[in-house]
Write an enzyme that holds these catalytic residues in place. Sequence first.
Site, PDB file in Angstrom:
ATOM      1  N   HIS A 303       0.844  -1.180  -0.104  1.00  0.00           N
ATOM      2  CA  HIS A 303       0.144  -0.028  -0.005  1.00  0.00           C
ATOM      3  C   HIS A 303       0.666   1.365  -0.098  1.00  0.00           C
ATOM      4  O   HIS A 303       2.012   1.284   0.635  1.00  0.00           O
ATOM      5  CB  HIS A 303      -0.882   0.097   1.349  1.00  0.00           C
ATOM      6  CG  HIS A 303      -2.246   0.774   1.237  1.00  0.00           C
ATOM      7  ND1 HIS A 303      -2.389   2.272   1.277  1.00  0.00           N
ATOM      8  CD2 HIS A 303      -3.245   0.643   0.645  1.00  0.00           C
ATOM      9  CE1 HIS A 303      -3.229   2.752   1.023  1.00  0.00           C
ATOM     10  NE2 HIS A 303      -4.200   1.820   0.772  1.00  0.00           N
ATOM     11  N   ASP A 360      -8.093  -5.422  -0.127  1.00  0.00           N
ATOM     12  CA  ASP A 360      -8.145  -6.162  -1.214  1.00  0.00           C
ATOM     13  C   ASP A 360      -8.026  -7.621  -0.923  1.00  0.00           C
ATOM     14  O   ASP A 360      -8.368  -8.571  -1.593  1.00  0.00           O
ATOM     15  CB  ASP A 360      -7.936  -5.725  -2.454  1.00  0.00           C
ATOM     16  CG  ASP A 360      -8.329  -4.493  -2.951  1.00  0.00           C
ATOM     17  OD1 ASP A 360      -7.520  -3.330  -2.989  1.00  0.00           O
ATOM     18  OD2 ASP A 360      -9.459  -4.264  -2.774  1.00  0.00           O
TER      19      ASP A 360
END
Length: 425
Positions: A303, A360
Amino acid sequence: MSETVRLIIEGKEYELPVIIGSEGEKAFDITALRRKTGYITYDPGFGNTGSCASAITFMDGEKGILRYRGIPIEDLAENATFIETAFLLINGHLPSLSELNQTRVLLNDSSMLHESMQVFFQNFPQASHPMGILSAMIMALRSFYPDMGTEEDIHTHFLYLISKVRTMAAMSYRMSRGEKVVYPRHDLSYCANFLNMMFDSPVHPYIVDEDLVKAMNVFLILHADHEQNCSTAAVRLVGSSRAPLYASIAAGVSALWGPLHGGANQAVIEMLEKIHKDGATIDEVIRRAKDRNDPFRLMGFGHRIYKTYDPRAKIIKKMCDKVLGKLKIEDPLLDIAKRLEEVALTDAYFIDHNLYPNVDFYSGIVLRAMRIPTNMFTVMFAIGRLPGWIAQWKESMEDPSRRISRPRQIYTGLTESAWVPMDQR
Ligand code: SDX
């Protein structure tokens, strides 16, 4: 006395003001940099560049903190509904009971789509991706609900989008399967309505399962906003030209589609399915993910902001066990995901690169268990992110210093050269 920083360029000293956020984040203000120094900054991917000041969502990537209007995501996931959270993001405070009831009535009143929009769905090729359909249909909505005149109007359009995008997603699913469209019902909550529109049928009437409704609320809450991510930045950028709200939201859907962003939830399941089908070992998968010469990436990991476990992933991972347990589903992909996480989190490459599961990594497991088709996973992300996009768009429109977004560049092409006649090329 406000803080400043000093910049020395070619022997000359410049003082730049410092902006300090309510959580102590600091930035130096370069709005006058080029005028004063002739220099611009260079930051591909905007990893170090603040595009705006915002009061909507706070993230601390090192500590794994996420708050909407100051309220921790864990509290909202535990206690709130998605519609309460949408109201909070857009209006800046939790709704009173009367505000919540009024919102519910307005969402119900705007839950239908113009019947002629079904013609659009019928004419998309069978293999069309639901994200492409969604982006196109949001733009089409603008043609049916054009007036954006008064301040009151714009709030009506916020609710139109939140309600109709949910209806659109279910309708698109039903029509892609050649099934009769199920219309929204005013006696069902936002999430129960969606599940009913997706799965109700004359032979198997859909029975609302409150645990699945809760799971859908939590899923949408966790996806509702995430400060200046790629798709939100797209919404703000398109909005900065004063394009219609619907055009800005359609741009957000388009940006979210990419597998590096919202499309990762679909890519994770496809990755896990391939590992399962091929019988690849966890060690082989981790080795490939670390190999810079191999384009394979461990989807759902890493991320730009979180350099620790994504707080949303923690909640969704727990939800996997709860939903699969409730539905008595044994999903081998969940076991593979858990083993991948276990090995990755103790691997030097992942530790050194601060790579952890993001929102996700596990979300597709929950959606799969709820019978949502894989190619609709990113549509579910978009339904969740919609209030965040709207809140960010609204904040940018209300910013008195708003300007059209127009980044600069450093030119690296040819210096001036003459046109060459054909016979001399
Ligand atoms: C979302 O911004 C948001 O807030 C987004 C989001 C939201 O709610 O809006 O949180 C939603 O988009 C989550 C992210 C979903 N995407 C994925 O899961 C795709 C896989 N992840 C990566 O592609 C990547 O981690 C990104 C895109 C998420 C972040 O990319 P960055 O910040 O540009 O980092 P990078 O690609 O420059 O990687 C830095 C290093 C590289 O190694 P080096 O070249 O420095 O040696 O980390 C490595 C990368 O190779 N790396 C990975 C990896 N992610 C980064 N290596 C293996 N597997 C991965 N998944």
